[in-house]
Design a protein around this motif. Sequence first.
Motif, mmCIF file in Angstrom:
data_model
loop_
_atom_site.group_PDB
_atom_site.id
_atom_site.type_symbol
_atom_site.label_atom_id
_atom_site.label_comp_id
_atom_site.label_asym_id
_atom_site.label_seq_id
_atom_site.Cartn_x
_atom_site.Cartn_y
_atom_site.Cartn_z
ATOM 1 N N SER A 190 3.191 -5.489 -5.744
ATOM 2 C CA SER A 190 3.419 -4.103 -5.338
ATOM 3 C C SER A 190 3.885 -4.087 -3.895
ATOM 4 C CB SER A 190 2.150 -3.255 -5.502
ATOM 5 O OG SER A 190 1.128 -3.716 -4.648
ATOM 6 N N ILE A 191 4.402 -2.955 -3.482
ATOM 7 C CA ILE A 191 4.822 -2.731 -2.096
ATOM 8 C C ILE A 191 4.081 -1.505 -1.595
ATOM 9 C CG2 ILE A 191 6.752 -2.270 -0.532
ATOM 10 C CD1 ILE A 191 8.606 -3.458 -2.685
ATOM 11 N N ILE A 192 3.494 -1.617 -0.419
ATOM 12 C CA ILE A 192 2.816 -0.466 0.174
ATOM 13 C C ILE A 192 3.481 -0.106 1.497
ATOM 14 C CG2 ILE A 192 0.603 -0.932 -0.924
ATOM 15 C CD1 ILE A 192 -0.361 -2.128 1.749
ATOM 16 N N GLU A 193 3.379 1.167 1.857
ATOM 17 C CA GLU A 193 3.850 1.660 3.155
ATOM 18 C C GLU A 193 2.639 2.197 3.912
ATOM 19 O OE1 GLU A 193 6.704 5.185 5.032
ATOM 20 O OE2 GLU A 193 6.979 4.540 2.946
ATOM 21 N N ILE A 194 2.422 1.650 5.099
ATOM 22 C CA ILE A 194 1.248 1.991 5.899
ATOM 23 C C ILE A 194 1.676 2.783 7.128
ATOM 24 C CG2 ILE A 194 -0.789 1.058 7.064
ATOM 25 C CD1 ILE A 194 0.155 -1.669 5.565
ATOM 26 N N ASP A 195 0.975 3.858 7.397
ATOM 27 C CA ASP A 195 1.180 4.630 8.618
ATOM 28 C C ASP A 195 0.247 4.070 9.695
ATOM 29 O OD1 ASP A 195 1.350 6.425 10.707
ATOM 30 O OD2 ASP A 195 1.017 8.210 9.469
ATOM 31 N N PRO A 196 0.782 3.414 10.740
ATOM 32 C CA PRO A 196 -0.101 2.828 11.761
ATOM 33 C C PRO A 196 -0.926 3.856 12.525
ATOM 34 C CG PRO A 196 2.117 1.908 11.897
ATOM 35 C CD PRO A 196 2.193 3.093 10.987
ATOM 36 N N ASN A 197 -0.480 5.090 12.552
ATOM 37 C CA ASN A 197 -1.239 6.113 13.268
ATOM 38 C C ASN A 197 -2.570 6.416 12.595
ATOM 39 O OD1 ASN A 197 0.756 6.654 15.339
ATOM 40 N ND2 ASN A 197 1.971 7.619 13.724
ATOM 41 N N SER A 198 -2.590 6.330 11.266
ATOM 42 C CA SER A 198 -3.815 6.633 10.514
ATOM 43 C C SER A 198 -4.339 5.437 9.740
ATOM 44 C CB SER A 198 -3.548 7.775 9.536
ATOM 45 O OG SER A 198 -2.548 7.391 8.581
ATOM 46 N N SER A 199 -3.539 4.361 9.670
ATOM 47 C CA SER A 199 -3.855 3.179 8.854
ATOM 48 C C SER A 199 -4.050 3.538 7.385
ATOM 49 C CB SER A 199 -5.091 2.455 9.405
ATOM 50 O OG SER A 199 -4.810 1.890 10.666
ATOM 51 N N GLU A 200 -3.350 4.575 6.939
ATOM 52 C CA GLU A 200 -3.412 4.995 5.536
ATOM 53 C C GLU A 200 -2.161 4.551 4.791
ATOM 54 O OE1 GLU A 200 -3.935 9.182 5.468
ATOM 55 O OE2 GLU A 200 -6.047 9.111 6.068
ATOM 56 N N ILE A 201 -2.324 4.267 3.506
ATOM 57 C CA ILE A 201 -1.183 3.971 2.645
ATOM 58 C C ILE A 201 -0.548 5.297 2.233
ATOM 59 C CG2 ILE A 201 -0.459 2.995 0.444
ATOM 60 C CD1 ILE A 201 -2.771 0.998 0.696
ATOM 61 N N VAL A 202 0.701 5.500 2.601
ATOM 62 C CA VAL A 202 1.370 6.782 2.355
ATOM 63 C C VAL A 202 2.392 6.701 1.231
ATOM 64 C CG1 VAL A 202 0.981 7.583 4.715
ATOM 65 C CG2 VAL A 202 3.071 6.301 4.178
ATOM 66 N N TRP A 203 2.681 5.473 0.768
ATOM 67 C CA TRP A 203 3.626 5.305 -0.344
ATOM 68 C C TRP A 203 3.346 3.962 -0.984
ATOM 69 C CZ3 TRP A 203 7.563 1.777 -1.571
ATOM 70 C CH2 TRP A 203 8.449 2.178 -2.582
ATOM 71 N N LYS A 204 3.614 3.886 -2.300
ATOM 72 C CA LYS A 204 3.360 2.640 -3.002
ATOM 73 C C LYS A 204 4.291 2.513 -4.197
ATOM 74 C CE LYS A 204 -0.290 0.020 -5.381
ATOM 75 N NZ LYS A 204 -1.715 -0.023 -5.779
ATOM 76 N N TRP A 205 4.731 1.287 -4.428
ATOM 77 C CA TRP A 205 5.451 0.941 -5.647
ATOM 78 C C TRP A 205 4.732 -0.222 -6.293
ATOM 79 C CZ3 TRP A 205 7.678 -3.702 -7.136
ATOM 80 C CH2 TRP A 205 8.470 -3.662 -8.302
ATOM 81 N N ASP A 206 4.541 -0.145 -7.622
ATOM 82 C CA ASP A 206 3.782 -1.171 -8.335
ATOM 83 C C ASP A 206 4.596 -1.675 -9.522
ATOM 84 O OD1 ASP A 206 1.920 -2.755 -9.638
ATOM 85 O OD2 ASP A 206 0.269 -1.344 -9.372
ATOM 86 N N SER A 207 4.866 -2.962 -9.551
ATOM 87 C CA SER A 207 5.667 -3.535 -10.637
ATOM 88 C C SER A 207 5.015 -3.331 -12.000
ATOM 89 C CB SER A 207 5.880 -5.032 -10.396
ATOM 90 O OG SER A 207 4.644 -5.731 -10.381
#
Length: 455
Positions: free
Chosen positions: A200-217
Amino acid sequence: MRANIIFKIVFFALLSLLFCFSCSSDDITDEKKIDQEVVEDENVSPVPVEVVYPIRGATGEVLDYDQDLSKDGLVLINEATYDRVYLMQKDSAIIVHEWQLEYGLGNDVELLNNGQLLASLGVVSPEFSFGGFGGVIQILNPDSNVEWEYTLSNEKYLIHHDVEMLPNGNILAIVWNLKTRTELDEIGYLGNQEKIYTESIIEIDPNSSEIVWKWDSWNHIVQNVDASKSKYGLVNENPQLININYVDILRDDENPDGDIMHANGLDYDEDNDLIYLSVNNYSEIWVIDHSTTVDESETSSGGRYGKGGDLIYRFGNPNTYDNKGNRLFYNVHFPNILDEDVPGKGNILVFGNGNGGSKQSVVYEFNVPSQFNLQPNTDNELDVVWEYTREGLYAPRVSGAIRLDNGNTLITSGTFGVIEVTDAKQVVWEFQGDGFYWRTYHYNFDATAISFLTE
């Protein structure tokens, strides 16, 4: 600024040259000599110094250097053998700056425009691991202090290999996902493993350390072995889906470790909001729509291209989806979209490791079409517009290539070192190192990323 950087670099270069000239003649094996100007002070006239190649640096040798044709600048070396990251001078292999890392390399490390280092690093005791494992992402200042850290390492998920900073400041990372035998039985998986790990691919917002988007094969697979199970379909009629039962001739069909895909590199195309993912055990590049919402990415609709999280395109190995076309990749690394600052804008460089019968690595430059049209039973392979190989160029793992703004290509061969070649394929710089190299990045002397050297 460049003069100040050169002054610092040359100071160390003079020390290195004194050392080299004091060595015995047995250490000098090449008769080639070039003239180089060394400036000790901006107010002193240049003094010609004769440099003999090969020349030994701290971690390897510069075998050859054409000052006229090579691109002026520094290279950032990711040396996995000794978990080192350093900026190196090209003409003398002198290290001008090195970072002290809290963890070992999880592979990719690169400089950001503000001089900070973005690094994928390996946790000390992961719950599971394969080659290229990480678990920790850090942003480090030039003094090696950690500005930001994010950890994802547990029995189900593990960050690995590559990281990429997006224009908005968020960070993309690749993650292994655990799938249990129960889950595998439900979708008709043929392997005998009790568990496997998909990508999978995750997108992390460094300001909050939250995952804001994800793609999962896992949401975009197909199997054609059991019509009574989910995900059933004809592989050759669904090129947008991933055959979960594909087994390459390059690996054991049992694949006991469970790392069945082994993604190892990603790049982001800002103009088209696409992610390019190299998948080593499938020997191909997957193209994924980043414009989707999180919910859309789990489906086959939505997003800029209307396909949700299904593959927008794929190339390099048509065998993965029973398709037409010639296979080029036998293991693959580092999809690298060429930006507007270099020749070939919009094309993509890919390092083909060449683990098939030829045992020959090749750097390919592909023409990327303005519109992707992935069709079943059709040759969907991209056109090669430039390629480079030479006798003895073979790196079975890691490696990659980048395009420089003068049109040269900087190639990292993981088991050898780095070479720089012109568009006409002339070698103009060659560094043979003592380590194992993930990638090398190049920074011009006026790049803001290295401006901290003048401070």
